[in-house]
Scaffold this motif. Sequence first.
Motif, mmCIF file in Angstrom:
data_model
loop_
_atom_site.group_PDB
_atom_site.id
_atom_site.type_symbol
_atom_site.label_atom_id
_atom_site.label_comp_id
_atom_site.label_asym_id
_atom_site.label_seq_id
_atom_site.Cartn_x
_atom_site.Cartn_y
_atom_site.Cartn_z
ATOM 1 N N LYS A 4 31.505 47.248 29.417
ATOM 2 C CA LYS A 4 31.543 46.556 30.707
ATOM 3 C C LYS A 4 32.341 45.265 30.589
ATOM 4 C CE LYS A 4 27.289 48.376 32.678
ATOM 5 N NZ LYS A 4 25.966 48.060 33.224
ATOM 6 N N ALA A 5 32.193 44.577 29.483
ATOM 7 C CA ALA A 5 32.910 43.320 29.266
ATOM 8 C C ALA A 5 34.419 43.567 29.199
ATOM 9 C CB ALA A 5 32.432 42.639 27.986
ATOM 10 N N GLN A 6 34.829 44.638 28.525
ATOM 11 C CA GLN A 6 36.256 44.973 28.430
ATOM 12 C C GLN A 6 36.820 45.326 29.807
ATOM 13 O OE1 GLN A 6 35.834 48.013 25.395
ATOM 14 N NE2 GLN A 6 37.131 46.815 24.001
ATOM 15 N N LEU A 7 36.066 46.107 30.567
ATOM 16 C CA LEU A 7 36.509 46.481 31.908
ATOM 17 C C LEU A 7 36.637 45.250 32.804
ATOM 18 C CD1 LEU A 7 34.388 49.724 32.504
ATOM 19 C CD2 LEU A 7 36.839 49.573 32.043
ATOM 20 N N LYS A 8 35.670 44.357 32.706
ATOM 21 C CA LYS A 8 35.697 43.132 33.496
ATOM 22 C C LYS A 8 36.886 42.252 33.094
ATOM 23 C CE LYS A 8 32.822 39.325 35.082
ATOM 24 N NZ LYS A 8 31.516 38.686 35.045
ATOM 25 N N ALA A 9 37.149 42.151 31.798
ATOM 26 C CA ALA A 9 38.277 41.353 31.310
ATOM 27 C C ALA A 9 39.598 41.963 31.767
ATOM 28 C CB ALA A 9 38.226 41.256 29.787
ATOM 29 N N ALA A 10 39.709 43.270 31.720
ATOM 30 C CA ALA A 10 40.934 43.949 32.164
ATOM 31 C C ALA A 10 41.146 43.744 33.654
ATOM 32 C CB ALA A 10 40.860 45.434 31.825
ATOM 33 N N GLU A 11 40.087 43.838 34.419
ATOM 34 C CA GLU A 11 40.174 43.623 35.866
ATOM 35 C C GLU A 11 40.583 42.178 36.172
ATOM 36 O OE1 GLU A 11 36.982 43.502 39.455
ATOM 37 O OE2 GLU A 11 36.892 45.275 38.177
ATOM 38 N N LYS A 12 40.018 41.243 35.438
ATOM 39 C CA LYS A 12 40.348 39.824 35.621
ATOM 40 C C LYS A 12 41.825 39.573 35.285
ATOM 41 C CE LYS A 12 38.915 35.212 34.152
ATOM 42 N NZ LYS A 12 38.010 34.446 33.289
ATOM 43 N N TRP A 13 42.296 40.165 34.179
ATOM 44 C CA TRP A 13 43.702 40.006 33.786
ATOM 45 C C TRP A 13 44.607 40.577 34.867
ATOM 46 C CZ3 TRP A 13 47.942 43.049 33.215
ATOM 47 C CH2 TRP A 13 49.046 42.462 32.592
ATOM 48 N N ALA A 14 44.285 41.779 35.354
ATOM 49 C CA ALA A 14 45.107 42.444 36.363
ATOM 50 C C ALA A 14 45.177 41.607 37.640
ATOM 51 C CB ALA A 14 44.556 43.838 36.653
#
Length: 61
Positions: A4-14
């Motif tokens: 979940k943390a990786q998905l959230k970080a990827a979404e934030k970066w995008a």
Amino acid sequence: MASKAQLKAAEKWAEKNKDKRKVITYRSYTKKFINELADEKDLDKIIEMVNLRKQSMQKGD
């Protein structure tokens, strides 16, 4: 599978890097088209377009 943390970080970066993501996406589409789908006529047109774009960039210098 991503955490979940990786998905959230990827979404934030995008979200933060919309322009960069757009360039990456279009570059990927272009490579795929050239390498897998384009016929000779398409490649000739792409070469023509690239040459015109390069010329216009040089005039802008």
